[in-house]
Design a protein around this motif. Structure first.
Motif, PDB file in Angstrom:
ATOM      1  N   ASN A 130       0.827  -1.214   0.000  1.00 44.38           N
ATOM      2  CA  ASN A 130       0.000   0.000   0.000  1.00 44.38           C
ATOM      3  C   ASN A 130       0.855   1.254   0.000  1.00 44.38           C
ATOM      4  O   ASN A 130       0.539   2.246  -0.679  1.00 44.38           O
ATOM      5  CB  ASN A 130      -0.920   0.001   1.230  1.00 44.38           C
ATOM      6  N   LEU A 131       1.939   1.252   0.778  1.00 48.54           N
ATOM      7  CA  LEU A 131       2.821   2.421   0.840  1.00 48.54           C
ATOM      8  C   LEU A 131       3.527   2.646  -0.492  1.00 48.54           C
ATOM      9  O   LEU A 131       3.548   3.766  -1.025  1.00 48.54           O
ATOM     10  CB  LEU A 131       3.855   2.236   1.954  1.00 48.54           C
ATOM     11  N   PHE A 132       4.129   1.590  -1.022  1.00 44.62           N
ATOM     12  CA  PHE A 132       4.892   1.746  -2.264  1.00 44.62           C
ATOM     13  C   PHE A 132       4.010   2.151  -3.434  1.00 44.62           C
ATOM     14  O   PHE A 132       4.397   2.987  -4.254  1.00 44.62           O
ATOM     15  CB  PHE A 132       5.617   0.431  -2.582  1.00 44.62           C
ATOM     16  N   LEU A 133       2.831   1.565  -3.524  1.00 48.49           N
ATOM     17  CA  LEU A 133       1.976   1.871  -4.662  1.00 48.49           C
ATOM     18  C   LEU A 133       1.296   3.226  -4.507  1.00 48.49           C
ATOM     19  O   LEU A 133       0.963   3.869  -5.503  1.00 48.49           O
ATOM     20  CB  LEU A 133       0.944   0.768  -4.856  1.00 48.49           C
ATOM     21  N   THR A 134       1.099   3.669  -3.274  1.00 51.42           N
ATOM     22  CA  THR A 134       0.634   5.050  -3.072  1.00 51.42           C
ATOM     23  C   THR A 134       1.655   6.023  -3.649  1.00 51.42           C
ATOM     24  O   THR A 134       1.314   6.985  -4.350  1.00 51.42           O
ATOM     25  CB  THR A 134       0.418   5.336  -1.577  1.00 51.42           C
ATOM     26  N   LYS A 135       2.942   5.777  -3.370  1.00 53.86           N
ATOM     27  CA  LYS A 135       4.009   6.631  -3.907  1.00 53.86           C
ATOM     28  C   LYS A 135       4.024   6.585  -5.433  1.00 53.86           C
ATOM     29  O   LYS A 135       4.181   7.614  -6.101  1.00 53.86           O
ATOM     30  CB  LYS A 135       5.360   6.180  -3.360  1.00 53.86           C
TER      31      LYS A 135
ATOM     32  N   LEU B 175      -6.865   0.927  -1.608  1.00 53.72           N
ATOM     33  CA  LEU B 175      -6.387   2.000  -0.738  1.00 53.72           C
ATOM     34  C   LEU B 175      -5.308   2.823  -1.404  1.00 53.72           C
ATOM     35  O   LEU B 175      -5.308   4.062  -1.304  1.00 53.72           O
ATOM     36  CB  LEU B 175      -5.846   1.414   0.567  1.00 53.72           C
ATOM     37  N   ALA B 176      -4.378   2.177  -2.119  1.00 55.46           N
ATOM     38  CA  ALA B 176      -3.236   2.887  -2.694  1.00 55.46           C
ATOM     39  C   ALA B 176      -3.665   3.881  -3.773  1.00 55.46           C
ATOM     40  O   ALA B 176      -3.131   4.993  -3.841  1.00 55.46           O
ATOM     41  CB  ALA B 176      -2.234   1.893  -3.258  1.00 55.46           C
ATOM     42  N   ALA B 177      -4.616   3.493  -4.619  1.00 54.97           N
ATOM     43  CA  ALA B 177      -5.015   4.375  -5.718  1.00 54.97           C
ATOM     44  C   ALA B 177      -5.646   5.673  -5.213  1.00 54.97           C
ATOM     45  O   ALA B 177      -5.178   6.765  -5.561  1.00 54.97           O
ATOM     46  CB  ALA B 177      -5.945   3.639  -6.674  1.00 54.97           C
ATOM     47  N   PRO B 178      -6.692   5.615  -4.375  1.00 51.55           N
ATOM     48  CA  PRO B 178      -7.263   6.889  -3.895  1.00 51.55           C
ATOM     49  C   PRO B 178      -6.294   7.682  -3.025  1.00 51.55           C
ATOM     50  O   PRO B 178      -6.262   8.923  -3.100  1.00 51.55           O
ATOM     51  CB  PRO B 178      -8.496   6.462  -3.099  1.00 51.55           C
TER      52      PRO B 178
END
Length: 792
Positions: free
Chosen positions: A604-609, A669-672
């Motif tokens: 989630n953290l990496f893909l949020t970035k 979660l990561a996309a939004p």
């Protein structure tokens, strides 16, 4: 064979079948290269590990960007390049540690062959076998080289791993045997005729013990995401270069610096690294518990297990047994019965646990043998014929004397949790094709099995973790149910006799859903049961230690073998419990859940970035304003909100059972969150650019503050539920950022080129960040509600 070796081969002497090869003959064959040189393990070499960690797609991309910064400077903007060195070094060290752990444990759990040499029998590793070696065979032995049968006493070989045919093949002197098969019953000896890579199934043993980092939903999902990102890099780079030339003039250095700053955070190379580290650390942790993981994806499979099929003997009970009593029937006397049992005990040179217990309690009368029928788990009996003393069989009462008062009495005794065998006299020789013929009951042989002290706690753990345990045994159903009931296994007091189960898979699956204890299960039925459970969407782990478990172990999602089990079971299982302790299994399942759950968390953290980096690159390029960040800014934010926290989160405890749909769940979660972070940063930057009194550095600082605070809140959401060390982790990140933002000393604001001195821009940054954090929190709330609804 080379020309130089041919004269040596021509002079080679043939072995004596009884004594085997001599030391000189072994030396001849080793010198001629006639050894079983197939590698026992197929793990990567040190050189391959180094190359695989250094020459990666992501190291190439980030390395090129690092080289650009080295040319144009300053070096502070190239800090991300040192991450390549750190990440690669950690990856190499962890995989080398895992390699050493696997190789050390593999030696302990290796299937060894009993080879005749110089008139003695020695246990050798498969790689030490040479051409023409005489190898003794017994129940459960894995055949490691091709050969021809030299001696056979009721020898039956299961070739299902090669042919798919589940029926064992009866072998006689002169018949061929193939590597990759195993002995299901009887004893004998073979001469090695093909060794090494010339053997028919040389690659089978290699594949059975191979560990790999591929073929898992987790890794394939990550690779799918990374492939998409790679395709986005080239157009994003072109757009940024064009935008920077348009906004900052013809300064190539500034344009390249902006491009590097935009592209570096798009590459989540740390996610790949942490996945490998988490798998490797999982192997090392399990290795310390004497658990050999033969395939790394097995760790992921364990995290998804919801059904464990366990054998009674060797799993819930100890392997060893003790003769409790002999109960003569009819006119037979105990003294005579014990004489027969003693004769049967020595008739089988490789007795199973039950016959070994009988042999220990009954001395042999020394009767001459005329024929034998080794015990087979498929037919549930074995026996021997003696010159002048008749034909005797020993096996399951409900098979040899079904429907008789003696079988009913055996079932009554078995209800106390004891194992009961029937000794009977047959009217046919035991090696007759029609055996056992008509059996006259002579005695009930009662054996005691000790319940493993850790079994009850292990079953409770699985119940708490919503993992259902099915006890599947070849023993009498009532006896198995009594043992399981003593351990408080649900529905154990209503065991099912497998002989009454339907053959149809759908109907069988329905029966399996409603019961937990099954007795009189044949090896083929065990395999069918695993398939039936899988047809209902269950992820099945199968535990076992005997040859009758091999087919089911092979077909289960995860096969777990006991270290003291047969070589055949250890060969096909993904996991081997070298300490033979059922209590190790909860640790194995927990380790799988920890690895997969934590990888999903940090993803989630990496893909949020990645999402906010792509959005920033496209938006800034399209709007036509200077890129708001220097490469060092994004290095600072990425390290404090993703890189360092992710390393600790990836190794934290996690007991939630993994589910399919990894990519879809992470992107929820990561996309939004990434979109909120990206839009918040763009809004802040555009607003502060209108403040004429703010310098370009102060404007960039406002964008840095907004992005960091929103990314920090994503970290807060991902880290829940909080413990003391997670609280320290978040506070340490905030303190480090505050130092970089406000402190004038080393690694302070001058180093990072930050200036928080303009109050209005800082206020805008804080307001936008608070709004962004609220939106991230709302997004997380919606995702949690959806996931909870999906589980219900």
């Amino acid at each position: 064979m080379s020309t130089a070796q041919e004269p040596l081969a021509a002079l080679r002497t043939e072995p004596d079948v009884r004594t085997g090869l001599s030391a000189a003959q072994v030396a001849e064959r080793v010198a001629a290269g006639e050894t079983n040189d197939v590698p026992a393990r197929a793990g990567r070499t040190v050189g391959q590990i180094v190359r695989a960690n250094v020459f990666t797609r992501f190291n190439a991309i980030v390395g090129v960007l690092f080289a650009i910064i080295l040319v144009i400077g300053p070096i502070q903007d190239g800090l991300f390049g040192f991450v390549i060195i750190i990440n690669t070094g950690i990856g190499i060290v962890q995989e080398l540690r895992a390699k050493r752990t696997l190789e050390r444990l593999a030696i302990v759990g290796e299937a060894r062959s009993r080879v005749r040499r110089d008139g003695a029998v020695a246990e050798l590793s498969p790689s030490a076998v040479v051409l023409d070696d005489v190898i003794e065979l017994g129940p459960g032995d894995k055949i490691v080289v091709d050969g021809v049968v030299l001696a056979a006493d009721g020898l039956e070989v299961d070739e299902s791993l090669l042919t798919g045919e589940s029926d064992p093949v009866h072998k006689q002197i002169g018949d061929p045997v193939l590597s990759g098969s195993f002995v299901s019953a009887g004893t004998g000896a073979q001469q090695a005729t093909k060794v090494g890579r010339e053997a028919y199934a040389a690659k089978l043993a290699e594949e059975a013990s191979r560990f790999t980092l591929v073929d898992s939903e987790l890794r394939s999902g990550i690779n799918k995401i990374l492939k998409i990102i790679t395709y986005l890099l080239v157009p994003a780079a072109a757009l940024i270069i064009y935008s920077q030339f348009r906004t900052v003039g013809s300064d190539l250095d500034d344009a390249l610096r902006g491009m590097v700053a935009a592209l570096v955070p798009m590459v989540p190379e740390g996610l790949v690294l942490l996945t490998s580290i988490a798998f490797a650390v999982g192997v090392i942790r399990l290795g310390k518990r004497q658990c050999l993981v033969q395939e790394l994806p097995a760790i992921e499979g364990l995290a998804r297990v919801d059904t464990v099929c366990a054998d009674k003997t060797g799993t819930l009970t100890e392997n060893g047994m003790r003769l409790a009593r002999v109960q003569p029937l009819g006119e037979h006397e105990e003294e005579g019965v014990r004489a027969v049992l003693g004769a049967l005990g020595v008739a089988d040179p490789r007795p199973n646990a039950s016959l070994a217990a009988v042999s220990d309690g009954c001395p042999s009368p020394g009767w001459p043998l005329t024929g034998t029928a080794p015990f087979s788990s498929a037919r549930k009996w074995g026996g021997a014929s003696f010159d002048g003393h008749g034909h005797w069989v020993l096996g399951a009462p409900d098979v040899l004397a079904d429907g008789t008062p003696e079988a009913a009495e055996a079932e009554r005794i078995g209800a106390e949790g004891l194992r009961v065998l029937l000794l009977g006299r047959s009217d046919l020789a035991v090696d007759s094709p029609q055996a056992p013929g008509r059996v006259t009951p002579a005695a009930l042989v009662v054996l005691e099995q000790k319940v493993r002290p850790e079994a009850a706690g292990t079953l409770r753990y699985f119940a708490e973790q919503d993992v259902e345990v099915k006890v599947i045994s070849g023993d009498n159903a009532v006896s198995v149910g009594a043992v399981a009931a003593s351990l408080d296994l649900p529905r154990a007091r209503t065991p099912v006799d497998a002989r009454e189960l339907p053959a149809d898979r759908e109907a069988l699956a329905g029966e399996l859903e409603g019961a937990t204890v099954f007795g009189r299960v044949t090896p083929a039925q065990k395999r069918d049961m695993v398939g039936a459970l899988q047809s209902r969407g269950h992820t099945v782990a199968m535990t076992g230690d005997g040859v009758n478990d091999v087919l089911a172990l092979k077909d289960a999602d995860i096969g777990v073998a006991m270290g003291s089990g047969s070589p055949a079971t250890r060969a096909v299982a993904q996991i081997v419990l070298l300490d033979n302790s059922f209590a190790t299994l909860p640790h194995v399942v927990a380790e799988g859940r920890r690895v997969i759950g934590n990888i999903e968390r940090v993803a989630n953290l990496f893909l949020t970035k990645t999402v906010y980096s792509v959005l920033l690159a496209i938006a800034i390029g399209g709007i036509g304003v200077p890129f708001p960040f220097l490469p060092r800014h994004l290095t600072l934010i990425g390290s404090l909100t993703i890189g360092i926290p992710a390393f600790f989160l990836a190794l934290a405890p996690n007991t939630e059972r993994a589910r399919s749909g990894f990519v879809r769940r992470v992107l929820r979660l990561a996309a939004p969150s990434g979109v909120v972070a990206g839009l918040g940063t763009i809004v802040t930057y555009l607003l502060v650019r209108g403040a004429a009194s703010a310098t370009p550095i102060q404007q960039s600082t406002a964008a840095v503050v907004t992005l960091y605070l929103i990314a920090l809140w994503v970290l807060v959401v991902v880290a829940r539920p909080f413990t003391w060390w997670k609280t320290v982790l978040v506070l340490a990140s905030a303190a480090s950022f505050a130092h970089a933002l406000f402190s004038p000393i080393v690694f302070g604001r001058q180093f990072w080129e930050l200036d928080p001195g303009h109050g209005p821009t800082m206020l805008i940054a804080l307001i936008v960040a608070l709004a962004g954090a609220a939106l991230v929190e709302l997004s997380a709330f919606v995702v949690d509600r959806r996931l909870a609804a999906g589980r219900s």
